[in-house]
Design a protein around this motif. Structure first.
Motif, PDB file in Angstrom:
ATOM      1  N   LEU A   1       0.592  -1.143  -0.096  1.00 53.27           N
ATOM      2  CA  LEU A   1      -0.170   0.056  -0.005  1.00 53.27           C
ATOM      3  C   LEU A   1       0.878   1.218  -0.120  1.00 53.27           C
TER       4      LEU A   1
ATOM      5  N   GLU B   1       0.439   3.703  -3.070  1.00 52.95           N
ATOM      6  CA  GLU B   1       0.002   5.381  -2.625  1.00 52.95           C
ATOM      7  C   GLU B   1       1.066   6.153  -3.255  1.00 52.95           C
TER       8      GLU B   1
ATOM      9  N   GLN C   1      -0.102   6.338  -6.915  1.00 58.33           N
ATOM     10  CA  GLN C   1      -1.194   7.203  -6.998  1.00 58.33           C
ATOM     11  C   GLN C   1      -0.868   8.675  -6.660  1.00 58.33           C
TER      12      GLN C   1
END
Length: 177
Positions: free
Chosen positions: A83, A87, A90
């Motif tokens: 994650l 992230e 992103q």
């Protein structure tokens, strides 16, 4: 400063995150280039290859984090590391989207830029708050691992993003008239 110049500067300064982080969509570990070659200046010091992180160093650090997870929570630990890197990518994508909006906004007349100035002004104000928090002001959340360089980045960029927020506010009020 004219309203048009404030608007243009408010938009142009929002390109900064994409200029620094856009490459991280391809490889999130390329954030090490910022760590190695930009953050030392906030020390203040000079970047040195001898202390620069390598790709192998980063993989070893990620593996150490995975190894540190309790055995019965290893899948959650692996998902957490995933994650963090997800992230990172992103965030880079969002900065590219902002850059796209900036470039488009620069083609518009001042009176049509109000929505962009609203979004970028809010973004800049929130970035200023987060950076002020890293600098030591308890305004927006808690970062449990702020470094000396990170604190100095917070000081510099809280001011930078506050200026960008003001310029976008000026651009918003000028465009909304």
């Amino acid at each position: 400063m004219s309203m048009s110049l404030a608007s243009t500067l408010g938009l142009l300064l929002c390109l900064a995150p994409a200029l620094v982080h856009a490459v991280e969509i391809v490889r999130p570990l390329w954030a090490r280039w910022v760590v190695n070659w930009v953050l030392p200046f906030f020390g203040p010091s000079i970047p040195r290859p001898a202390i620069a992180l390598t790709h192998d160093d980063q993989i070893a650090m990620l593996d150490a984090a995975l190894d540190a997870a309790p055995r019965d929570k290893a899948p959650a630990g692996a998902d957490y590391i995933f994650l963090l890197l997800f992230e990172q990518r992103q965030g880079a994508l969002a900065f590219i989207a902002v850059a796209t909006g900036v470039i488009y906004g620069l083609t518009l007349p001042l009176t049509d830029r109000h929505a962009l100035h609203l979004v970028f002004g809010v973004m800049a104000a929130l970035f200023a708050l987060v950076n002020a928090n890293h600098a030591g002001l308890p305004l927006l959340g808690h970062h449990p691992r702020i470094t000396r360089n990170g604190r100095h980045v917070g000081i510099v960029f809280a001011a930078f993003w506050a200026v960008v927020a003001v310029l976008n506010f000026v651009g918003f009020t000028a465009a909304a008239v």
